[in-house]
Scaffold this active site. Structure first.
Site, short mmCIF file in Angstrom:
data_model
loop_
_atom_site.label_atom_id
_atom_site.label_comp_id
_atom_site.label_asym_id
_atom_site.label_seq_id
_atom_site.Cartn_x
_atom_site.Cartn_y
_atom_site.Cartn_z
N ASP A 1 85.53 61.11 -56.89
CA ASP A 1 86.03 60.46 -55.69
C ASP A 1 86.73 61.46 -54.78
O ASP A 1 87.15 61.13 -53.67
CB ASP A 1 86.92 59.26 -56.02
CG ASP A 1 88.12 59.60 -56.89
OD1 ASP A 1 88.29 60.78 -57.24
OD2 ASP A 1 88.88 58.67 -57.22
N SER A 2 86.81 62.71 -55.23
CA SER A 2 87.22 63.82 -54.36
C SER A 2 86.31 63.96 -53.16
O SER A 2 86.65 64.66 -52.20
CB SER A 2 87.25 65.13 -55.16
OG SER A 2 86.02 65.33 -55.85
N ASP B 1 83.28 59.04 -60.97
CA ASP B 1 84.58 58.37 -60.91
C ASP B 1 84.44 56.91 -60.54
O ASP B 1 83.71 56.57 -59.60
CB ASP B 1 85.47 59.03 -59.85
CG ASP B 1 86.21 60.24 -60.35
OD1 ASP B 1 86.68 60.21 -61.51
OD2 ASP B 1 86.34 61.21 -59.59
N LYS C 1 84.39 57.97 -65.24
CA LYS C 1 85.73 58.52 -65.41
C LYS C 1 86.75 57.57 -64.80
O LYS C 1 86.56 57.10 -63.68
CB LYS C 1 85.86 59.91 -64.78
CG LYS C 1 87.26 60.53 -64.96
CD LYS C 1 87.22 62.03 -64.71
CE LYS C 1 87.14 62.38 -63.25
NZ LYS C 1 88.36 61.98 -62.49
N GLU D 1 91.10 56.89 -64.27
CA GLU D 1 92.41 57.52 -64.26
C GLU D 1 93.47 56.56 -64.80
O GLU D 1 93.53 55.40 -64.39
CB GLU D 1 92.80 57.92 -62.83
CG GLU D 1 91.86 58.93 -62.19
CD GLU D 1 92.29 59.31 -60.79
OE1 GLU D 1 91.52 60.02 -60.13
OE2 GLU D 1 93.39 58.91 -60.35
N GLU E 1 94.76 66.90 -65.78
CA GLU E 1 94.97 67.57 -64.50
C GLU E 1 96.44 67.88 -64.30
O GLU E 1 97.30 67.03 -64.50
CB GLU E 1 94.46 66.71 -63.35
CG GLU E 1 94.65 67.36 -61.98
CD GLU E 1 93.95 66.65 -60.85
OE1 GLU E 1 94.10 67.10 -59.70
OE2 GLU E 1 93.24 65.65 -61.11
#
EC number: 2.1.2.11
Length: 273
Positions: free
Chosen positions: A53-54, A92, A120, A122, A189
């Site tokens: 999602d970057s 993501d 992925k 978070e 991270e």
């Protein structure tokens, strides 16, 4: 678009990643959001390609990843999947798409149908029931702990996590809980290198680091960061792999080699408690 790959290049699977971790062979991961770069990364021997999602930052010009939608992630996953032949492709789940196990499953199915081979998410130990729900339904999961960009406002900015005793203890609990829930990979991270090393030793699944030191099972960077696309201030954990290279392919190969031989990340790319 595709490259003629080395015949010795085997498809990267979750068991293959586990075998690499068990053998002490480092895992190289980079981001890609389209077919051409996914094909190039695959050709250069990158084991894992992250449709992150970057893309909100590097493709859309957003200040955070929060505006990225599930539909956008599915579109870019489809694009990257068409270029990839052998790397493991993970995507993501964007902000707000996994508040419950059922919602997470519906979102993950959308991405898997678009071509993702793993999703992925978070979060910390609170995420364990969602991870368990997904894994039980054949959705492979990478759990992302430490600095979680989707929580930037709650965290008060992009800050190193786990610097206090309490914070370090919580990250250790997070990692163990998410592994116990079935996560096949744990990504850390912006975590102090020594702590990330301890967590890696405590787990049996592979760990991937970004600003988490050299003791993780593998490393990941945003492609545009390691290619030095953006001038100006960069995150401490970023190294410019275009420096001294004459092509993007050469830069990617230099990154893979540096991850494999342990020269990246160096001390200047890591954090201390």
């Amino acid at each position: 678009m595709s490259y003629l790959l080395d015949p010795s290049r085997k498809t990267i699977t979750i068991p293959k990643l586990q075998a690499m971790r068990d053998a002490g062979e480092k895992i190289a991961m980079l981001t890609a959001y389209d077919s051409s770069f996914a094909a190039l990364l695959d050709y250069c021997g990158v084991e894992m390609i992250l449709v992150g999602d970057s893309l909100g930052n590097v493709m859309q010009g957003q200040q955070t990843t929060l505006p990225v939608t599930l539909e956008q992630m599915a579109y870019h996953t489809e694009c990257a999947a068409r270029g990839n032949q052998t790397s493991l492709l993970l995507t993501d789940l964007p902000f707000g798409t996994y508040p419950t196990p059922e919602a997470a499953f519906a979102s993950a199915v959308t991405l898997m149908k678009a071509g993702a081979q793993m999703v992925k998410l978070e979060g910390g130990d609170w995420l364990a029931p969602i991870v368990k729900f997904l894994v039980e339904r054949s959705i492979p999961v990478c759990a992302h702990i430490g600095l979680t960009p989707q929580s930037v406002h709650a965290l008060g900015g992009f800050k190193v996590q786990g610097k206090t005793n309490a914070g370090a203890a919580q990250l250790k609990r997070d990692a163990l809980a998410l592994q116990a829930a079935g996560a096949q990979v744990v990504l850390m991270e912006a975590v102090p290198a020594a702590l990330a090393g301890e967590i890696t030793q405590s787990l049996t699944v592979p760990t991937i680091g970004i600003g988490a030191g050299a003791d993780c099972s593998g490393q990941v960077l945003v492609l545009q960061d390691m290619l030095n696309v953006y001038p100006g201030r960069k995150a401490k954990f970023v190294r410019n792999f275009m420096d001294g290279q004459t092509s993007i392919e050469a830069a990617v190969r230099a990154y893979v080699a540096a991850v494999k031989d342990g020269s990246f990340p160096a001390a200047e790319h890591t954090f201390s408690a």
